[in-house]
Design a protein around this motif. Structure first.
Motif, PDB file in Angstrom:
ATOM      1  N   ILE A 119       0.838  -1.203   0.000  1.00 56.34           N
ATOM      2  CA  ILE A 119       0.000   0.000   0.000  1.00 56.34           C
ATOM      3  C   ILE A 119       0.874   1.255   0.000  1.00 56.34           C
ATOM      4  CG2 ILE A 119      -1.657   1.326   1.369  1.00 56.34           C
ATOM      5  CD1 ILE A 119      -2.770  -1.395   2.355  1.00 56.34           C
ATOM      6  N   ALA A 120       1.943   1.238   0.803  1.00 58.45           N
ATOM      7  CA  ALA A 120       2.858   2.383   0.848  1.00 58.45           C
ATOM      8  C   ALA A 120       3.530   2.606  -0.510  1.00 58.45           C
ATOM      9  CB  ALA A 120       3.905   2.156   1.933  1.00 58.45           C
ATOM     10  N   LEU A 121       3.835   1.531  -1.225  1.00 55.03           N
ATOM     11  CA  LEU A 121       4.457   1.642  -2.547  1.00 55.03           C
ATOM     12  C   LEU A 121       3.521   2.341  -3.531  1.00 55.03           C
ATOM     13  CD1 LEU A 121       6.508   0.989  -4.784  1.00 55.03           C
ATOM     14  CD2 LEU A 121       5.520  -1.326  -4.891  1.00 55.03           C
ATOM     15  N   SER A 122       2.282   1.896  -3.610  1.00 53.84           N
ATOM     16  CA  SER A 122       1.334   2.519  -4.531  1.00 53.84           C
ATOM     17  C   SER A 122       1.092   3.976  -4.172  1.00 53.84           C
ATOM     18  CB  SER A 122       0.008   1.745  -4.522  1.00 53.84           C
ATOM     19  OG  SER A 122       0.179   0.444  -5.050  1.00 53.84           O
ATOM     20  N   ALA A 123       1.043   4.278  -2.882  1.00 52.73           N
ATOM     21  CA  ALA A 123       0.848   5.657  -2.441  1.00 52.73           C
ATOM     22  C   ALA A 123       2.040   6.531  -2.835  1.00 52.73           C
ATOM     23  CB  ALA A 123       0.641   5.703  -0.926  1.00 52.73           C
ATOM     24  N   THR A 124       3.241   5.977  -2.779  1.00 49.54           N
ATOM     25  CA  THR A 124       4.440   6.719  -3.158  1.00 49.54           C
ATOM     26  C   THR A 124       4.435   7.058  -4.644  1.00 49.54           C
ATOM     27  OG1 THR A 124       5.758   5.683  -1.398  1.00 49.54           O
ATOM     28  CG2 THR A 124       6.969   6.615  -3.279  1.00 49.54           C
ATOM     29  N   ILE A 125       4.024   6.102  -5.470  1.00 42.68           N
ATOM     30  CA  ILE A 125       3.952   6.357  -6.914  1.00 42.68           C
ATOM     31  C   ILE A 125       2.941   7.453  -7.215  1.00 42.68           C
ATOM     32  CG2 ILE A 125       3.321   5.332  -9.136  1.00 42.68           C
ATOM     33  CD1 ILE A 125       4.367   2.631  -7.913  1.00 42.68           C
ATOM     34  N   ALA A 126       1.784   7.392  -6.557  1.00 40.08           N
ATOM     35  CA  ALA A 126       0.761   8.419  -6.765  1.00 40.08           C
ATOM     36  C   ALA A 126       1.269   9.780  -6.296  1.00 40.08           C
ATOM     37  CB  ALA A 126      -0.519   8.043  -6.022  1.00 40.08           C
ATOM     38  N   ALA A 127       1.940   9.823  -5.161  1.00 40.75           N
ATOM     39  CA  ALA A 127       2.458  11.087  -4.635  1.00 40.75           C
ATOM     40  C   ALA A 127       3.530  11.675  -5.548  1.00 40.75           C
ATOM     41  CB  ALA A 127       3.023  10.864  -3.236  1.00 40.75           C
ATOM     42  N   THR A 128       4.370  10.823  -6.117  1.00 41.10           N
ATOM     43  CA  THR A 128       5.401  11.302  -7.045  1.00 41.10           C
ATOM     44  C   THR A 128       4.773  11.896  -8.291  1.00 41.10           C
ATOM     45  OG1 THR A 128       6.915   9.587  -6.237  1.00 41.10           O
ATOM     46  CG2 THR A 128       7.463  10.616  -8.347  1.00 41.10           C
ATOM     47  N   TRP A 129       3.740  11.263  -8.788  1.00 39.96           N
ATOM     48  CA  TRP A 129       3.000  11.757  -9.953  1.00 39.96           C
ATOM     49  C   TRP A 129       2.438  13.156  -9.669  1.00 39.96           C
ATOM     50  CZ3 TRP A 129      -0.728   7.972 -12.908  1.00 39.96           C
ATOM     51  CH2 TRP A 129      -1.216   8.593 -14.067  1.00 39.96           C
ATOM     52  N   LEU A 130       1.827  13.317  -8.487  1.00 46.21           N
ATOM     53  CA  LEU A 130       1.273  14.619  -8.114  1.00 46.21           C
ATOM     54  C   LEU A 130       2.371  15.662  -7.909  1.00 46.21           C
ATOM     55  CD1 LEU A 130      -1.488  13.475  -5.577  1.00 46.21           C
ATOM     56  CD2 LEU A 130      -1.843  14.392  -7.880  1.00 46.21           C
ATOM     57  N   TRP A 131       3.479  15.246  -7.308  1.00 46.27           N
ATOM     58  CA  TRP A 131       4.582  16.155  -6.991  1.00 46.27           C
ATOM     59  C   TRP A 131       5.242  16.688  -8.261  1.00 46.27           C
ATOM     60  CZ3 TRP A 131       9.415  14.409  -3.675  1.00 46.27           C
ATOM     61  CH2 TRP A 131      10.133  15.541  -3.271  1.00 46.27           C
ATOM     62  N   THR A 132       5.486  15.804  -9.222  1.00 43.47           N
ATOM     63  CA  THR A 132       6.163  16.211 -10.448  1.00 43.47           C
ATOM     64  C   THR A 132       5.203  16.809 -11.469  1.00 43.47           C
ATOM     65  OG1 THR A 132       5.921  13.996 -11.419  1.00 43.47           O
ATOM     66  CG2 THR A 132       7.934  14.427 -10.157  1.00 43.47           C
ATOM     67  N   GLY A 133       3.920  16.492 -11.354  1.00 45.25           N
ATOM     68  CA  GLY A 133       2.941  16.998 -12.301  1.00 45.25           C
ATOM     69  C   GLY A 133       2.899  16.266 -13.619  1.00 45.25           C
ATOM     70  N   THR A 134       3.594  15.131 -13.721  1.00 46.55           N
ATOM     71  CA  THR A 134       3.615  14.352 -14.956  1.00 46.55           C
ATOM     72  C   THR A 134       3.866  12.885 -14.641  1.00 46.55           C
ATOM     73  OG1 THR A 134       4.743  14.000 -17.067  1.00 46.55           O
ATOM     74  CG2 THR A 134       6.074  14.877 -15.270  1.00 46.55           C
ATOM     75  N   ALA A 135       3.303  11.997 -15.465  1.00 45.51           N
ATOM     76  CA  ALA A 135       3.555  10.571 -15.311  1.00 45.51           C
ATOM     77  C   ALA A 135       4.835  10.135 -15.995  1.00 45.51           C
ATOM     78  CB  ALA A 135       2.375   9.759 -15.862  1.00 45.51           C
ATOM     79  N   ASN A 136       5.387  11.025 -16.831  1.00 46.38           N
ATOM     80  CA  ASN A 136       6.682  10.752 -17.455  1.00 46.38           C
ATOM     81  C   ASN A 136       7.812  11.258 -16.582  1.00 46.38           C
ATOM     82  OD1 ASN A 136       6.038   9.520 -20.053  1.00 46.38           O
ATOM     83  ND2 ASN A 136       4.989  11.444 -20.499  1.00 46.38           N
ATOM     84  N   ALA A 137       9.046  10.909 -16.949  1.00 45.39           N
ATOM     85  CA  ALA A 137      10.197  11.367 -16.181  1.00 45.39           C
ATOM     86  C   ALA A 137      10.485  12.823 -16.471  1.00 45.39           C
ATOM     87  CB  ALA A 137      11.428  10.517 -16.520  1.00 45.39           C
ATOM     88  N   PRO A 138      10.405  13.719 -15.445  1.00 46.28           N
ATOM     89  CA  PRO A 138      10.719  15.133 -15.679  1.00 46.28           C
ATOM     90  C   PRO A 138      12.211  15.328 -15.846  1.00 46.28           C
ATOM     91  CG  PRO A 138      10.335  14.741 -13.348  1.00 46.28           C
ATOM     92  CD  PRO A 138      10.038  13.438 -14.066  1.00 46.28           C
ATOM     93  N   THR A 139      12.596  16.254 -16.672  1.00 47.92           N
ATOM     94  CA  THR A 139      14.010  16.562 -16.887  1.00 47.92           C
ATOM     95  C   THR A 139      14.305  17.981 -16.427  1.00 47.92           C
ATOM     96  OG1 THR A 139      13.536  17.259 -19.135  1.00 47.92           O
ATOM     97  CG2 THR A 139      14.223  14.974 -18.813  1.00 47.92           C
ATOM     98  N   VAL A 140      15.583  18.343 -16.418  1.00 43.36           N
ATOM     99  CA  VAL A 140      15.975  19.685 -15.999  1.00 43.36           C
ATOM    100  C   VAL A 140      15.253  20.713 -16.847  1.00 43.36           C
ATOM    101  CG1 VAL A 140      17.882  21.314 -15.822  1.00 43.36           C
ATOM    102  CG2 VAL A 140      18.219  18.929 -15.179  1.00 43.36           C
ATOM    103  N   GLY A 141      14.710  21.693 -16.176  1.00 38.95           N
ATOM    104  CA  GLY A 141      14.022  22.744 -16.903  1.00 38.95           C
ATOM    105  C   GLY A 141      12.514  22.630 -16.860  1.00 38.95           C
ATOM    106  N   THR A 142      11.988  21.486 -16.393  1.00 43.33           N
ATOM    107  CA  THR A 142      10.544  21.341 -16.263  1.00 43.33           C
ATOM    108  C   THR A 142      10.108  21.895 -14.922  1.00 43.33           C
ATOM    109  OG1 THR A 142      10.608  19.183 -15.232  1.00 43.33           O
ATOM    110  CG2 THR A 142      10.635  19.222 -17.624  1.00 43.33           C
ATOM    111  N   ALA A 143       8.813  21.979 -14.745  1.00 44.57           N
ATOM    112  CA  ALA A 143       8.274  22.530 -13.500  1.00 44.57           C
ATOM    113  C   ALA A 143       8.526  21.629 -12.326  1.00 44.57           C
ATOM    114  CB  ALA A 143       6.775  22.774 -13.668  1.00 44.57           C
ATOM    115  N   ALA A 144       8.883  20.392 -12.578  1.00 44.23           N
ATOM    116  CA  ALA A 144       9.092  19.445 -11.490  1.00 44.23           C
ATOM    117  C   ALA A 144      10.379  19.678 -10.773  1.00 44.23           C
ATOM    118  CB  ALA A 144       9.027  18.039 -12.037  1.00 44.23           C
ATOM    119  N   ASP A 145      11.330  20.419 -11.324  1.00 42.32           N
ATOM    120  CA  ASP A 145      12.620  20.615 -10.677  1.00 42.32           C
ATOM    121  C   ASP A 145      12.517  21.615  -9.549  1.00 42.32           C
ATOM    122  OD1 ASP A 145      14.308  18.849 -12.046  1.00 42.32           O
ATOM    123  OD2 ASP A 145      14.133  20.133 -13.832  1.00 42.32           O
TER     124      ASP A 145
END
Length: 391
Positions: free
Chosen positions: A365-391
């Motif tokens: 359960i903690a694993l799935s919650a972490t993935i969801a939180a990362t998605w919300l934190w970065t604002g994208t389901a793809n890998a953010p790179t330098v220069g995106t809003a996720a940095d």
């Protein structure tokens, strides 16, 4: 191109053998108990002994990937693995076995700390696919590990398992000693300031925490599933149950190899890890028979995406630092593998193994919650790179 092919095969062969060695540990717990008279709490030390040194060595070599001579680090690692496996086979006492296991894990960590960094530069144009294929090779070796133990125990003592494994690594040692690596100049050395900045990136933080939880669940299953099943099955069937869990990794990771370039990383990860939670609950509810085997297979398929997809996700966010990223993610997964099974051993002494194994559901359960939180934190389901809003 020839050296690229030779080194790719050698690295995949190492990961195949390393997975076999790792998955041989759980199925021999009963043999270690009989040979050395170890308690369940003491048997729980097998996981940390095999992974603490691994994690430290993998982190150290990964962080230094841009500065060290990679070929000789790889050679040192594989030769050390061969020597340590022979020492494990010859161990006269349980403590000696644990020390040799610590050495084997440390040597493997030296190799594994930089092997994916090497693959990252050998196959820069298809990194995600190669990483998933790498994980698929691990899955094949993992399936073979418990069956190797079962086969050896039919004809000989458990010690022969580690001698067979030692021989498996000899061709890799020959490649590492005799074949130069292609150029690794694209790998950058990382400063302390750059490392701190890297470790603050949301994608790296989320991937590392997710991999920690993935490693924790996998470590518990790898170490305790066959032992747990030994309470109601014979040794061969109990080991087959572990192989069933690991067998699920093969088609699942083969499928991920095909879709990883088409589906965003976090979308794929969230969907697959959520499926594993009810499967783990069923697996450790006390059921037996086909339902147990089916639940274990589904759990394996769901969790198998965690390490390769999160690793590739983190590297895509900072490809110029593939070595340090590899170090952080490898260290995270083996920190989970080292600590969670030992905790289960302690809980098993207090409450029984069946109840202790429900820890896998909580971590899932903690694993799935972490993935969801990362998605919300970065604002994208793809890998953010330098220069995106996720940095």
């Amino acid at each position: 191109m020839e050296r690229t092919r030779v080194w790719t095969v050698a690295i995949f062969l190492f990961i195949l053998g390393d997975a076999m060695a790792m998955q041989a540990r759980g199925p021999i717990l009963s043999s270690l108990e009989a040979t050395f008279g170890a308690s369940e709490a003491a048997l729980g030390l097998v996981a940390p002994a095999g992974t603490v040194g691994f994690a430290i060595a993998a982190v150290a070599t990964g962080l230094l990937a841009g500065r060290i001579r990679m070929r000789w680090a790889l050679a040192l690692g594989v030769v050390g693995v061969v020597c340590a496996l022979v020492a494990m086979a010859a161990a006269p006492l349980y403590v000696v076995f644990l020390v040799a296991l610590l050495a084997q894990g440390t040597a493997a960590g030296v190799f594994r700390g930089i092997d994916r960094a090497v693959l990252s530069h050998l196959h820069a144009a298809r990194r995600g696919r190669v990483y998933t294929a790498y994980a698929l090779a691990w899955a094949v070796g993992a399936v073979l590990g418990p069956q190797l133990v079962s086969g050896v125990l039919v004809i000989a003592d458990w010690r022969l398992v580690f001698l067979v494994l030692a021989g498996f690594f000899v061709p890799v040692a020959a490649v590492a000693i005799r074949t130069d690596l292609p150029s690794m100049e694209a790998e950058r050395s990382i400063s302390a300031d750059a490392l701190r900045e890297l470790l603050r990136r949301p994608a790296v933080v989320g991937a590392s925490v997710g991999i920690l939880f993935t490693g924790a669940v996998e470590g518990i299953v790898f170490t305790w599933l066959a032992y747990y099943a030994g309470g109601f099955y014979g040794t061969g069937t109990a080991n087959l149950l572990l192989s069933t869990y690991l067998l699920a990794y093969v088609p699942a990771r083969a499928g991920y190899t095909l879709v990883v370039d088409r589906i965003p990383y976090l979308t794929l990860l969230f969907g697959t890890t959520v499926l594993a939670i009810p499967a783990l609950a069923v697996a450790f509810s006390g059921v037996t028979g086909p339902l147990l085997f089916a639940a274990v297979f589904v759990a394996g398929a769901g969790l198998s995406s965690g390490f390769p997809a999160l690793s590739a996700y983190a590297v895509e966010a900072a490809p110029e630092y593939s070595g340090p990223i590899n170090a952080v993610t490898t260290g995270a997964t083996y920190a989970g593998i080292a600590t969670a099974p030992a905790l289960v051993g302690v809980l098993a002494e207090l409450y029984g193994l069946g109840r202790a194994l429900w820890l896998t559901v909580v971590i899932g359960i903690a694993l799935s919650a972490t993935i969801a939180a990362t998605w919300l934190w970065t604002g994208t389901a793809n890998a953010p790179t330098v220069g995106t809003a996720a940095d």
